[in-house]
Design a protein around this motif. Sequence first.
Motif, short mmCIF file in Angstrom:
data_model
loop_
_atom_site.label_atom_id
_atom_site.label_comp_id
_atom_site.label_asym_id
_atom_site.label_seq_id
_atom_site.Cartn_x
_atom_site.Cartn_y
_atom_site.Cartn_z
N CYS A 51 -44.01 -9.34 34.27
CA CYS A 51 -43.93 -10.39 33.24
C CYS A 51 -44.08 -9.89 31.81
O CYS A 51 -43.56 -10.54 30.89
CB CYS A 51 -45.01 -11.45 33.50
SG CYS A 51 -44.80 -12.30 35.09
N LEU A 52 -44.78 -8.76 31.58
CA LEU A 52 -45.15 -8.46 30.20
C LEU A 52 -44.01 -7.92 29.35
O LEU A 52 -43.96 -8.17 28.14
CB LEU A 52 -46.35 -7.52 30.16
CG LEU A 52 -47.64 -8.13 30.72
CD1 LEU A 52 -48.82 -7.19 30.49
CD2 LEU A 52 -47.95 -9.49 30.13
N LEU B 208 -42.16 -10.87 28.21
CA LEU B 208 -43.00 -11.63 27.29
C LEU B 208 -42.98 -10.99 25.90
O LEU B 208 -42.86 -11.68 24.88
CB LEU B 208 -44.42 -11.69 27.85
CG LEU B 208 -45.42 -12.61 27.18
CD1 LEU B 208 -44.92 -14.04 27.14
CD2 LEU B 208 -46.77 -12.56 27.89
N VAL C 47 -41.35 -16.69 30.62
CA VAL C 47 -42.44 -16.61 31.59
C VAL C 47 -43.31 -17.87 31.56
O VAL C 47 -43.95 -18.21 32.55
CB VAL C 47 -43.29 -15.34 31.33
CG1 VAL C 47 -43.93 -15.35 29.97
CG2 VAL C 47 -44.33 -15.14 32.39
#
Lengths: 206, 206, 206
Positions: free
Chosen positions: B128-129, B132, B144
Amino acid sequence: MTLLELLDYASVIVFALTGALVASRAQLDIVGFAFVAALTATGGGTVRDVILDRNPVFWVAEPGFILAAVAAAALVFFTAHLFESRLKLLTWLDALALAVAVPAGTGVAMALGHGAAVVLLMGVATGCLGGLMRDVVCNEVPLVLKQGELYVTAALAGAAAAILASQVAPESVALPACAAVTFTLRAGSLLFGWRLPVYRSRPPRR
Amino acid sequence: MTLLELLDYASVIVFALTGALVASRAQLDIVGFAFVAALTATGGGTVRDVILDRNPVFWVAEPGFILAAVAAAALVFFTAHLFESRLKLLTWLDALALAVAVPAGTGVAMALGHGAAVVLLMGVATGCLGGLMRDVVCNEVPLVLKQGELYVTAALAGAAAAILASQVAPESVALPACAAVTFTLRAGSLLFGWRLPVYRSRPPRR
Amino acid sequence: MTLLELLDYASVIVFALTGALVASRAQLDIVGFAFVAALTATGGGTVRDVILDRNPVFWVAEPGFILAAVAAAALVFFTAHLFESRLKLLTWLDALALAVAVPAGTGVAMALGHGAAVVLLMGVATGCLGGLMRDVVCNEVPLVLKQGELYVTAALAGAAAAILASQVAPESVALPACAAVTFTLRAGSLLFGWRLPVYRSRPPRR
């Protein structure tokens, strides 16, 4: 459990509550609550540990921190509607989280033998960065930079109090003193409008 | 090339494509495409490696990752206009990238012998990062955290599937199972509206 | 003081000035100025040191960097109103900061013996990420991604110049050459509109 671990747990739980409250404002699902809560709860301490090269990072060493953050997120998911003003609750929980995270950062840096400048910065970073990540990711105006409120100032004063107190008293006194100074300044700013003068542009000299 | 390296390469390339597509929406130049692509492609894995203290970070050890990200950015710069809906393409490539990045994070954490909580979090963080960071930097609403879609949930379920499968099967089965679960949930959410209930504030109790 | 330390100091001070100028646009108090200044000043170099596993991080090893950033913030707090256009001052100081931060990142990566791809990326990351953090946190449109200006391109060209020059000349020549190339391209973009073609979507082929 040592005092530093206790502060880390308290910081994780209260910051997780604030993260979940912000998630409620964005109307996320329960996994979204847990994600924002975990990011907020671990953000500041993770930056602290990475910069100070503490291995492993606190929540990798002790995954109970993650469980605590997730439990806090679930609690908020099912109870946040009971509160009249979630924004007010958020602001005060954030103040409480700041007041435990600053001594958590300060205490770790002092225990590693760092000098005053690094201790001050680690107190401020541990206290402020988790909430800052929360607000940036969720597109809120960062509480930490809200105009006309003491926030970084409260963290900085708390860390300074810890350094001064540690000259004459053990950690078990210095870190609670740090928490008290931080919370008092932040609460005073919220309740009574305590503030520092803000920058105002003036017309240029002729 | 090991399965983990293969997953890292696939994750880098597909996330780089998504980064370049976001750069096309911001009308950047080709170096801007490469910058956003490289940030997106390496963001999640870099956080994973720094937190787990893997040295060197994966793309420092093997700069081919950077070349792959830059090539993907150039490809998008010259071909993105051929697609009718860049937003739709972006969403589906992002789903694919998530489905390879989650097993990449999960697999590394399992190979280092971490427990379930850390493995789950590393799967979610690696997946996810990067996206993001891409969305925060380019001022897009983060995919996300998009309300009413499975995203973190898909990553979490995939990582959980990897942990369960690894109890009874080798890595060569567990990681593809992780990818399949992640992609199925994310795709089902996009195609059929699969979702978890979102938080809705109700009036406070009397 | 070595050339690399000198570049780190110059980068910290000039980036701190830009951070404080952004804080002035947000009308923060003096501690807020110091916070944004320190974040901007140390952000890029901290990412560089964490990714390259340099221990301790540069400002933990030498807290004078923090004092320099705070002094720069205080200077801006008391003098920013003397300038007619703070935005113009900000843009040019940021160009200067970029031109010292890129050789600071490039030089460290070359001194650690990394290959060309990592050196280029560390030059770009050290130059661009502090300002990017500043703009994201303060909710400004990131200078680094401003459409139609050379920014990442200037950093990349500077880092490439350092690599080429280091083949035939010592560090004391290669790093100033890097700074000169970076500043020239960035300044040329600001003054004369130098740019690369930006992406423009065209209608899809029939």
